[in-house]
Design an enzyme around this catalytic site. Structure first.
Site, PDB file in Angstrom:
ATOM      1  CG  ASP A   1       4.217  41.450 -18.874  1.00 39.55           C
ATOM      2  OD1 ASP A   1       3.287  41.010 -19.578  1.00 39.55           O
ATOM      3  OD2 ASP A   1       4.869  42.477 -19.181  1.00 39.55           O
TER       4      ASP A   1
ATOM      5  CG  ASP B   1      13.701  41.515 -21.045  1.00 38.05           C
ATOM      6  OD1 ASP B   1      13.192  40.919 -22.011  1.00 38.05           O
ATOM      7  OD2 ASP B   1      14.503  42.461 -21.165  1.00 38.05           O
ATOM      8  CB  VAL B   2      10.733  36.691 -22.873  1.00 38.41           C
ATOM      9  CG1 VAL B   2       9.553  36.383 -21.977  1.00 38.41           C
ATOM     10  CG2 VAL B   2      10.371  37.724 -23.938  1.00 38.41           C
TER      11      VAL B   2
ATOM     12  CG  ASN C   1       1.147  35.916 -24.821  1.00 30.56           C
ATOM     13  OD1 ASN C   1       0.359  35.909 -25.766  1.00 30.56           O
ATOM     14  ND2 ASN C   1       1.270  36.956 -23.994  1.00 30.56           N
TER      15      ASN C   1
ATOM     16  CE1 TYR D   1       4.233  40.695 -33.814  1.00 30.02           C
ATOM     17  CE2 TYR D   1       2.864  40.477 -35.773  1.00 30.02           C
ATOM     18  CZ  TYR D   1       3.043  40.311 -34.407  1.00 30.02           C
ATOM     19  OH  TYR D   1       2.050  39.750 -33.637  1.00 30.02           O
TER      20      TYR D   1
ATOM     21  CE  LYS E   1       4.379  37.306 -32.832  1.00 35.01           C
ATOM     22  NZ  LYS E   1       4.271  36.661 -31.507  1.00 35.01           N
TER      23      LYS E   1
ATOM     24  CB  ILE F   1      -7.175  39.063 -30.712  1.00 32.64           C
ATOM     25  CG1 ILE F   1      -6.833  37.810 -31.543  1.00 32.64           C
ATOM     26  CG2 ILE F   1      -8.048  38.721 -29.509  1.00 32.64           C
ATOM     27  CD1 ILE F   1      -7.989  37.042 -32.103  1.00 32.64           C
TER      28      ILE F   1
ATOM     29  CB  THR G   1      -5.195  42.607 -27.083  1.00 31.58           C
ATOM     30  OG1 THR G   1      -4.400  43.147 -28.149  1.00 31.58           O
ATOM     31  CG2 THR G   1      -5.517  41.148 -27.343  1.00 31.58           C
TER      32      THR G   1
HETATM   33  N1  LIG Z   1      -3.792  40.917 -30.459  1.00 30.06           N
HETATM   34  C1  LIG Z   1      -3.651  40.456 -31.669  1.00 30.06           C
HETATM   35  O1  LIG Z   1      -4.438  40.775 -32.558  1.00 30.06           O
HETATM   36  C2  LIG Z   1      -2.552  39.466 -32.002  1.00 30.06           C
HETATM   37  C3  LIG Z   1      -2.561  38.883 -33.278  1.00 30.06           C
HETATM   38  C4  LIG Z   1      -1.572  37.967 -33.602  1.00 30.06           C
HETATM   39  C5  LIG Z   1      -0.598  37.633 -32.682  1.00 30.06           C
HETATM   40  N2  LIG Z   1      -0.617  38.229 -31.457  1.00 30.06           N
HETATM   41  C6  LIG Z   1       0.429  37.826 -30.532  1.00 30.06           C
HETATM   42  O2  LIG Z   1      -0.151  37.498 -29.285  1.00 30.06           O
HETATM   43  C7  LIG Z   1       0.754  37.811 -28.226  1.00 30.06           C
HETATM   44  C8  LIG Z   1       0.089  38.731 -27.219  1.00 30.06           C
HETATM   45  O3  LIG Z   1      -0.331  39.911 -27.905  1.00 30.06           O
HETATM   46  P1  LIG Z   1      -1.324  40.992 -27.238  1.00 30.06           P
HETATM   47  O4  LIG Z   1      -2.134  41.543 -28.334  1.00 30.06           O
HETATM   48  O5  LIG Z   1      -1.963  40.394 -26.038  1.00 30.06           O
HETATM   49  O6  LIG Z   1      -0.256  42.108 -26.832  1.00 30.06           O
HETATM   50  P2  LIG Z   1      -0.193  43.075 -25.568  1.00 30.06           P
HETATM   51  O7  LIG Z   1       0.740  44.162 -25.972  1.00 30.06           O
HETATM   52  O8  LIG Z   1      -1.556  43.442 -25.076  1.00 30.06           O
HETATM   53  O9  LIG Z   1       0.518  42.135 -24.477  1.00 30.06           O
HETATM   54  C9  LIG Z   1       1.863  41.708 -24.640  1.00 30.06           C
HETATM   55  C10 LIG Z   1       2.482  41.552 -23.270  1.00 30.06           C
HETATM   56  O10 LIG Z   1       3.849  41.149 -23.447  1.00 30.06           O
HETATM   57  C11 LIG Z   1       4.645  41.897 -22.538  1.00 30.06           C
HETATM   58  N3  LIG Z   1       6.038  41.959 -23.039  1.00 30.06           N
HETATM   59  C12 LIG Z   1       6.496  42.576 -24.143  1.00 30.06           C
HETATM   60  N4  LIG Z   1       7.822  42.415 -24.235  1.00 30.06           N
HETATM   61  C13 LIG Z   1       8.212  41.677 -23.157  1.00 30.06           C
HETATM   62  C14 LIG Z   1       9.463  41.178 -22.707  1.00 30.06           C
HETATM   63  N5  LIG Z   1      10.618  41.434 -23.358  1.00 30.06           N
HETATM   64  N6  LIG Z   1       9.496  40.418 -21.587  1.00 30.06           N
HETATM   65  C15 LIG Z   1       8.353  40.165 -20.920  1.00 30.06           C
HETATM   66  N7  LIG Z   1       7.138  40.639 -21.278  1.00 30.06           N
HETATM   67  C16 LIG Z   1       7.083  41.380 -22.403  1.00 30.06           C
HETATM   68  C17 LIG Z   1       3.975  43.263 -22.473  1.00 30.06           C
HETATM   69  O11 LIG Z   1       4.365  43.972 -21.298  1.00 30.06           O
HETATM   70  C18 LIG Z   1       2.514  42.882 -22.480  1.00 30.06           C
HETATM   71  O12 LIG Z   1       2.015  42.676 -21.180  1.00 30.06           O
HETATM   72  C19 LIG Z   1       1.988  38.401 -28.901  1.00 30.06           C
HETATM   73  O13 LIG Z   1       2.926  37.365 -29.133  1.00 30.06           O
HETATM   74  C20 LIG Z   1       1.434  38.914 -30.209  1.00 30.06           C
HETATM   75  O14 LIG Z   1       2.436  39.040 -31.199  1.00 30.06           O
HETATM   76  C21 LIG Z   1      -1.560  39.134 -31.097  1.00 30.06           C
END
Ligand SMILES: NC(=O)c1ccc[n+]([C@@H]2O[C@H](COP(=O)([O-])OP(=O)(O)OC[C@H]3O[C@@H](n4cnc5c(N)ncnc54)[C@H](O)[C@@H]3O)[C@@H](O)[C@H]2O)c1
Length: 260
Positions: A37, A63-64, A90, A155, A159, A190, A192
């Protein structure tokens, strides 16, 4: 226990939310997990949680969107554990703006992380897996990769790109017969930290209630999903139980995209 025993996994964006839940779930089932992360504190906490439960994990800052950091991350995994079997792409950010308000800078930032980051993961992850005799790549997309959502054009584009990048990679890997499977996962809403933050932003106002209601309306089953709902789907795709799944999209959204 042991559904991914002996496997080495990399989970990006694992300092929080779905990434953290997934890293923990994979470790519970026997994988050694590289947690990455760009948030170091949360990443270290995820590793502590895994180790506290008796699992094996390491944290690496990544950093991805950086090609150099992808190469260095894969190098560290190979130096540490000698192989890579599972990659969960992710990490993402979300820019929730109308097209009118989205600047080209916003657009590029969104895609540099949520789409370029996944492309780099597929590219370098696959190369490492080929040397390990195969593996499973799981790309976290969204229902926003299947249907259009208002005020989310950048977004949705990222996606949706992840969804078809996954299918194109599946076609290529099938031709190469390299033993690497690749699938996408499409979560609905979800609970989160990211989602809670969006709701809290409007704390105490009418808007908070409206935002919460609009998220709940996206769940035909009535409740927001839990991170474990997604982590369990990823675990299945990571394990050999899913050996016949390739280029598929696993939708975990309480039926939202099916019934809307
Ligand atoms: N939570 C939801 O409802 C939901 C729904 C659909 C899709 N998603 C997808 O699931 C995944 C996780 O989402 P989440 O809700 O857990 O989000 P979150 O914001 O809680 O966690 C995302 C994590 O990614 C890290 N991150 C962001 N940019 C980064 C980078 N450039 N390099 C490294 N790390 C980086 C952040 O620091 C964070 O820890 C994402 O791809 C999101 O688009 C989430």
């Amino acid at each position: 226990m042991g559904r991914v025993a002996g496997k080495v996994a990399l989970v990006t964006g694992a300092a929080s939310g779905l990434g953290r839940a997934t890293a923990i779930r994979l470790a519970e089932e026997g994988a050694r997990v590289m947690v990455t992360d760009w948030e170091d504190r949360g990443g270290a906490e995820t590793v502590d949680l895994i180790k506290g439960a008796g699992g094996e994990a390491r944290f690496r800052h990544q950093d991805v969107s950086s090609e150099e950091e992808w190469q260095a991350t894969i190098d560290e995994i190979i130096a540490t554990w000698g192989r890579l079997d599972v990659l969960v792409n992710n990490a993402a950010v979300i820019i929730a703006k109308s097209i009118r308000d989205t600047t080209l800078k916003d657009w590029r930032w969104q895609n540099s992380i949520a789409l370029d980051g996944v492309f780099l993961g597929v590219k370098y992850g696959c190369a490492a897996m080929e040397k390990s005799g195969g593996g499973s790549i799981i790309n976290i997309s969204s229902i926003a990769g299947i249907i259009g959502l208002d005020r989310s054009a950048a977004y949705c584009a990222a996606k949706g790109g992840v969804r078809l990048l996954t299918k194109a990679a599946a076609a290529e890997f099938a031709r190469l017969k390299n033993g690497v499977r690749v699938n996408s996962v499409h979560p609905g809403v979800i609970r989160t930290p990211g989602v809670e933050k969006t709701i809290r932003k409007y704390g105490g106002t009418d808007k908070e209630a409206k935002v919460r209601a609009s998220f709940e309306a996206m769940s035909p089953l009535g409740e927001l999903g839990e991170p474990s709902d997604i982590a369990n789907g990823v675990l299945y795709l990571a394990s050999d139980e899913s050996k016949y799944m390739h280029g598929a999209e696993l939708v975990i959204d309480a039926g939202f995209s099916a019934v809307r």
